[in-house]
Design a protein around this motif. Structure first.
Motif: not given
Ligand code: PLP
Length: 280
Positions: A125-129, A155-157, A246-248
């Protein structure tokens, strides 16, 4: 997850039990009550309420698991992080660990940090939200990012704030332990700045229902539904570069659906649809 190290501390340091805090429909209280019952630990909770509504499904769940509930008026509840008040509680409950609201302490952060949510079926993931309220979950994911990755692949959190709390960013910073975590790549985004916490506007409820119908995965509109709705809006607005992964983090909270139905914030049809997806 946020409770696991608190439970270990209670067991290893021979506390008799714990004291914690939450609203009358709090997922944290429900999770704490379940953990207390499972591990045979005495649990007391200060509940943000003038009186204890015996029909409230969350409070019923907590009481059925042996949690002692203490109704706490709002001015008193507001003191829950103040040292003087915490000292008073420590005297009132000797031998009890005091767990902050939401389990958001350094122990809570450590629990979340043991998860690495940065793998997606399409690659890292590039982003974990995640949905963010008291900040511990976000601080844990930031810590996980810093611990499990090389600096160039962290990743961006993204904390999708479901509360309108101007001190949230400061709180998350103070929960971050080491310099790697403090300098990590993270950001808090307001989900719906005009919507007060737990108000459940139609667009959030409809989003949860559509999501359940499409994916057979239940969300609830106070945390995960509100947060994921915002993430979808950000995707549609082009906030992420094409090809981003993206990972949510689905943080649960489905016990809250019964409370939303009880307060008529969702109707019977919506409650049934979301509850069916929850177990489907
Ligand atoms: C279902 C759910 N998701 C996310 C959160 C946010 O977690 P935190 O309080 O650690 O920011 C909460 C907090 O209560 C929650 O109940």
């Amino acid at each position: 997850m946020k409770l696991q190290y608190h439970i270990k501390m209670i067991q290893q340091q021979q506390y008799q039990g714990f004291v914690t805090f939450g609203g009358a429909f709090s997922n944290h209280l429900a999770a704490s009550a379940a953990a207390a019952e499972q591990f045979g630990i005495a649990a007391t909770a200060y509940v943000r309420a003038d009186s204890l509504d015996q029909q409230n499904p969350t409070l019923q769940y907590c009481m059925a698991r042996g949690m002692k509930l203490i109704a706490t008026d709002r001015p008193t509840y507001r003191q829950r992080q103040q040292p003087d008040y915490l000292q008073l509680l420590a005297k009132r409950h000797p031998d009890c660990l005091i767990i902050p609201e939401g389990g958001s302490s350094s122990a809570g952060v450590r629990g979340v940090a043991s998860l690495d949510l940065s793998a997606t079926p399409a690659g890292p993931a590039n982003v974990v939200a995640c949905a963010t309220a008291s900040g511990g979950t976000l601080a844990g994911l930031i810590t996980a990012g810093a611990q499990h990755h090389k600096p160039e692949t962290i990743p961006l959190t993204l904390g999708l704030a479901v509360v309108n709390d101007s001190s949230l960013s400061e709180r998350v910073s103070s929960l971050l332990a080491g310099s790697a975590e403090k300098s990590a790549n993270w950001r808090i985004v307001a989900t719906a700045p005009d919507v007060r916490y737990a108000r459940c506007p139609a667009e959030h409820v409809d989003f949860c229902c559509q999501f359940a119908l499409k994916h057979n995965i239940a969300l609830e509109p106070v945390y995960t539904g509100r947060a994921l709705y915002k993430l979808y809006q950000m995707i549609a607005a082009g906030d992420f570069t094409a090809g981003s992964r993206l990972s949510f983090f689905h943080t649960g909270g489905l016990q809250g659906l019964a409370g939303l139905y009880y307060r008529q914030l969702i109707n019977q049809q919506q409650y049934q649809l979301l509850s069916a997806a929850a177990v489907g």
